[in-house]
Motif scaffolding. Structure first.
Motif, PDB file in Angstrom:
ATOM      1  N   UNK A 108     -23.955 -21.089  -2.194  1.00  0.00           N
ATOM      2  CA  UNK A 108     -23.248 -21.975  -3.118  1.00  0.00           C
ATOM      3  C   UNK A 108     -22.866 -21.274  -4.416  1.00  0.00           C
ATOM      4  N   UNK A 109     -23.600 -20.240  -4.801  1.00  0.00           N
ATOM      5  CA  UNK A 109     -23.298 -19.544  -6.063  1.00  0.00           C
ATOM      6  C   UNK A 109     -21.876 -18.998  -6.108  1.00  0.00           C
ATOM      7  N   UNK A 110     -21.435 -18.172  -5.147  1.00  0.00           N
ATOM      8  CA  UNK A 110     -20.059 -17.675  -5.234  1.00  0.00           C
ATOM      9  C   UNK A 110     -19.016 -18.768  -5.019  1.00  0.00           C
ATOM     10  N   UNK A 111     -19.351 -19.767  -4.209  1.00  0.00           N
ATOM     11  CA  UNK A 111     -18.408 -20.871  -4.003  1.00  0.00           C
ATOM     12  C   UNK A 111     -18.156 -21.603  -5.311  1.00  0.00           C
ATOM     13  N   UNK A 112     -19.216 -21.861  -6.054  1.00  0.00           N
ATOM     14  CA  UNK A 112     -19.046 -22.574  -7.324  1.00  0.00           C
ATOM     15  C   UNK A 112     -18.371 -21.707  -8.374  1.00  0.00           C
ATOM     16  N   UNK A 113     -18.565 -20.383  -8.317  1.00  0.00           N
ATOM     17  CA  UNK A 113     -17.836 -19.500  -9.238  1.00  0.00           C
ATOM     18  C   UNK A 113     -16.341 -19.586  -8.953  1.00  0.00           C
ATOM     19  N   UNK A 114     -15.987 -19.589  -7.676  1.00  0.00           N
ATOM     20  CA  UNK A 114     -14.570 -19.696  -7.328  1.00  0.00           C
ATOM     21  C   UNK A 114     -13.997 -21.076  -7.660  1.00  0.00           C
ATOM     22  N   UNK A 115     -14.815 -22.114  -7.506  1.00  0.00           N
ATOM     23  CA  UNK A 115     -14.338 -23.464  -7.843  1.00  0.00           C
ATOM     24  C   UNK A 115     -14.146 -23.622  -9.355  1.00  0.00           C
ATOM     25  N   UNK A 116     -14.987 -22.978 -10.125  1.00  0.00           N
ATOM     26  CA  UNK A 116     -14.973 -23.163 -11.577  1.00  0.00           C
ATOM     27  C   UNK A 116     -14.469 -21.919 -12.291  1.00  0.00           C
ATOM     28  N   UNK A 117     -13.533 -21.216 -11.731  1.00  0.00           N
ATOM     29  CA  UNK A 117     -13.054 -19.956 -12.309  1.00  0.00           C
ATOM     30  C   UNK A 117     -12.481 -20.141 -13.702  1.00  0.00           C
ATOM     31  N   UNK A 118     -12.014 -21.327 -14.035  1.00  0.00           N
ATOM     32  CA  UNK A 118     -11.401 -21.527 -15.354  1.00  0.00           C
ATOM     33  C   UNK A 118     -12.431 -21.502 -16.492  1.00  0.00           C
ATOM     34  N   UNK A 119     -13.737 -21.673 -16.147  1.00  0.00           N
ATOM     35  CA  UNK A 119     -14.781 -21.596 -17.170  1.00  0.00           C
ATOM     36  C   UNK A 119     -15.287 -20.178 -17.350  1.00  0.00           C
ATOM     37  N   UNK A 120     -14.894 -19.285 -16.501  1.00  0.00           N
ATOM     38  CA  UNK A 120     -15.165 -17.867 -16.668  1.00  0.00           C
ATOM     39  C   UNK A 120     -16.625 -17.492 -16.734  1.00  0.00           C
ATOM     40  N   UNK A 121     -17.037 -16.976 -17.901  1.00  0.00           N
ATOM     41  CA  UNK A 121     -18.380 -16.411 -18.056  1.00  0.00           C
ATOM     42  C   UNK A 121     -19.473 -17.457 -17.922  1.00  0.00           C
ATOM     43  N   UNK A 122     -19.208 -18.697 -18.292  1.00  0.00           N
ATOM     44  CA  UNK A 122     -20.231 -19.743 -18.152  1.00  0.00           C
ATOM     45  C   UNK A 122     -20.606 -19.934 -16.692  1.00  0.00           C
TER      46      UNK A 122
END
Length: 187
Positions: free
Chosen positions: A109-123
């Protein structure tokens, strides 16, 4: 169960664990749905996932781990600060202690959520790295201890004994429908 059994007995402690596991699965699913902005009432259907064969078979550690992994997923979705990342680190380490499959789910789920929330960037990236670090802090030492078998005090590696078809067919009744209580030497 180990903490409660001296206080209320082993059977009551097991019942408490099963009750907590069954109740928290819909709540964890509701928490994920709330974090994703969906209708939380759909999370009540998750009760059917927990009340089934895996609960009857005694997979309470798996169910508890998946419940915690769902909570961690919801925290990953809502993570904004460094404090949130620290909380995710601790919860992901607890998930890794409960069951390996729950840790694998959370790791996916970690990389999936990074891709889903890419607009928040570093957070988003910070929270996912904290989650992966929490899981790794538990899983990697366990794997390292399992790999180094030749050293003194190390455990014996896994051994899989594959029975042939005649043995499996001969024991089919015993493992499926035979529920008679017998002494251990006759089983």
């Amino acid at each position: 169960v180990g903490l409660l059994s001296p206080l209320i007995g082993a059977l009551a402690a097991a019942k408490v664990l099963v009750g907590v596991t069954v109740v928290t699965l819909p709540l964890a699913a509701m928490r994920v749905l709330l974090a994703l902005g969906r209708d939380v009432r759909l999370g009540l259907w998750a009760f059917l996932l927990g009340w089934g064969f895996i609960l009857f078979a005694g997979w309470t550690a798996f169910l508890l781990g998946m419940n915690l992994a769902l909570w961690a997923t919801a925290w990953l979705v809502n993570a904004r600060t460094v404090r949130d990342a620290i909380n995710i680190f601790v919860l992901s380490a607890i998930v890794a202690f409960t069951h390996a499959q729950a840790a694998i789910y959370l790791s996916c789920m970690c990389p999936v959520l990074v891709l889903m929330r890419w607009r928040w960037g570093w957070q988003s990236l910070r929270a996912s790295v904290a989650c992966a670090a929490g899981i790794s802090s538990v899983i990697l030492p366990w794997m390292a201890a399992s790999i180094h078998v030749g050293k003194p005090g190390a455990r014996v590696p896994f051994d899989f004994d594959f029975d042939g078809l005649p043995d499996k067919l001969g024991a089919f009744f015993h493992f499926t429908l035979d529920n008679q209580i017998r002494p251990l030497d006759q089983a």
